[in-house]
Enzyme design. Sequence first.
Site, short mmCIF file in Angstrom:
data_model
loop_
_atom_site.label_atom_id
_atom_site.label_comp_id
_atom_site.label_asym_id
_atom_site.label_seq_id
_atom_site.Cartn_x
_atom_site.Cartn_y
_atom_site.Cartn_z
N TYR A 90 0.64 39.54 6.40
CA TYR A 90 -0.50 39.10 5.79
C TYR A 90 -1.94 38.81 7.09
O TYR A 90 -1.45 38.79 7.98
CB TYR A 90 -0.56 37.28 5.19
CG TYR A 90 -0.40 36.44 5.84
CD1 TYR A 90 -1.79 35.43 5.94
CD2 TYR A 90 0.26 35.59 6.98
CE1 TYR A 90 -1.50 34.34 6.53
CE2 TYR A 90 0.98 34.80 7.00
CZ TYR A 90 -0.81 33.82 7.66
OH TYR A 90 -1.07 32.72 8.17
N TYR A 104 -1.60 40.27 1.34
CA TYR A 104 -0.62 40.10 1.56
C TYR A 104 0.52 41.03 1.65
O TYR A 104 0.04 42.39 1.13
CB TYR A 104 -0.16 38.62 0.86
CG TYR A 104 0.11 37.28 0.99
CD1 TYR A 104 0.89 37.00 2.31
CD2 TYR A 104 -1.14 36.66 0.05
CE1 TYR A 104 0.49 35.68 1.98
CE2 TYR A 104 -1.22 35.67 0.31
CZ TYR A 104 -0.93 34.41 0.87
OH TYR A 104 -1.77 33.76 1.60
N ARG A 230 -7.16 15.53 0.23
CA ARG A 230 -8.41 15.99 -1.30
C ARG A 230 -9.02 16.23 -0.01
O ARG A 230 -10.23 16.10 -0.25
CB ARG A 230 -8.25 14.35 -1.37
CG ARG A 230 -7.32 13.92 -2.28
CD ARG A 230 -8.26 12.68 -2.63
NE ARG A 230 -8.35 11.41 -1.54
CZ ARG A 230 -8.87 10.49 -1.39
NH1 ARG A 230 -9.65 10.45 -2.85
NH2 ARG A 230 -9.62 9.96 -0.36
N ALA A 258 -3.63 26.33 7.43
CA ALA A 258 -2.57 25.44 8.03
C ALA A 258 -3.14 23.87 8.09
O ALA A 258 -1.84 23.46 8.44
CB ALA A 258 -1.72 25.44 9.44
N ALA A 259 -3.87 23.85 7.28
CA ALA A 259 -4.17 22.25 7.37
C ALA A 259 -3.30 21.60 6.74
O ALA A 259 -2.91 20.26 6.73
CB ALA A 259 -5.96 21.69 7.19
N ASP A 261 -0.97 22.42 6.07
CA ASP A 261 0.95 22.09 6.17
C ASP A 261 0.41 21.26 7.66
O ASP A 261 2.03 21.37 7.76
CB ASP A 261 1.25 23.50 6.85
CG ASP A 261 1.04 24.60 5.72
OD1 ASP A 261 1.05 24.65 4.72
OD2 ASP A 261 0.65 26.23 6.52
#
Length: 301
Positions: A90, A104, A230, A258-259, A261
């Site tokens: 990706y 992707y 949130r 990735a915040a 994750d």
Amino acid sequence: MSGMKIACVGEVMLELQVSTVPGPAQVGVAGDVLNTAIYLRRMLPENHSVSFVSLLGDDRLSDDIVKFIAEQNIDTSRLTQLRNKLPGVYAISTDEAGERSFQYWRQNSAARQLFQAEAEPRFDMLAGFDLIYLSAITLAILPQNVRLCLLDWIDSYRARGGLLAFDSNYRPKLWESEHAAREIIGASWRRCDFALPSVDDELAVFHEKDEAEVLTRFSGYTGCVGALKRGVLGPKSINEVTTTSSFEPARTVVDTTAAGDGFNGGYLAAKLSGRSQSEALDQGHELARRIIGFRGAIIPV
């Protein structure tokens, strides 16, 4: 004291980081579940083990991916390489506010064959783990019959004392229909021990009007703890009262990749280490704040 054996089940891909300045893309390794696995491993005490469960090809790039994952101190013994298959790819670009857009190439990714056997799906790869973490992306890339068999297997796994952690991570293009996504994601939440939804995903999948309706629905999932992510507002507890009510926003937003994750990894590491819900929310949020100050999914140690 023996630790927990944790399986993170998902797809790992090559990540092309496209700059706003003309020039070649930077190549990295990422994937939502792998991102969480890496941050979970970094935050957990050494007595716990984290394994990445997936399929890759037998090409040079797949070899490099396996080496990268092993270098993160993650067990790769359940990461199988298939002949004549390739990893997904990706490309990610960010705007001036750090918001992401993706392209992707994953239609022929080896991970799409997870759990598939000649006669019926098999889940031997998941044997012996105390906790299994997966996301809706993991489920979305599987055929419907494999998804349903996996959910049935999770029922028996949890009956034997196993735990399930889940993040909805909704990607509409991966699903054959919104209805299919809603049915499978809802079924996964009902089986959850640790729920890590994002409010935007839940509103999109379940057509609820606000976070209050999302939290009302989660209050009906018995035995489930977790956090509703949130964004800049910070997380809110699911089914558990906490004294934490406000969270400091990030000082600098470079890349929001990735915040969520990373939040999952920080939150789960705290909970699995016996820390309180309030401490888990704080740890997850603080890690997410650090991540979005860097470009790419995986920040330096």
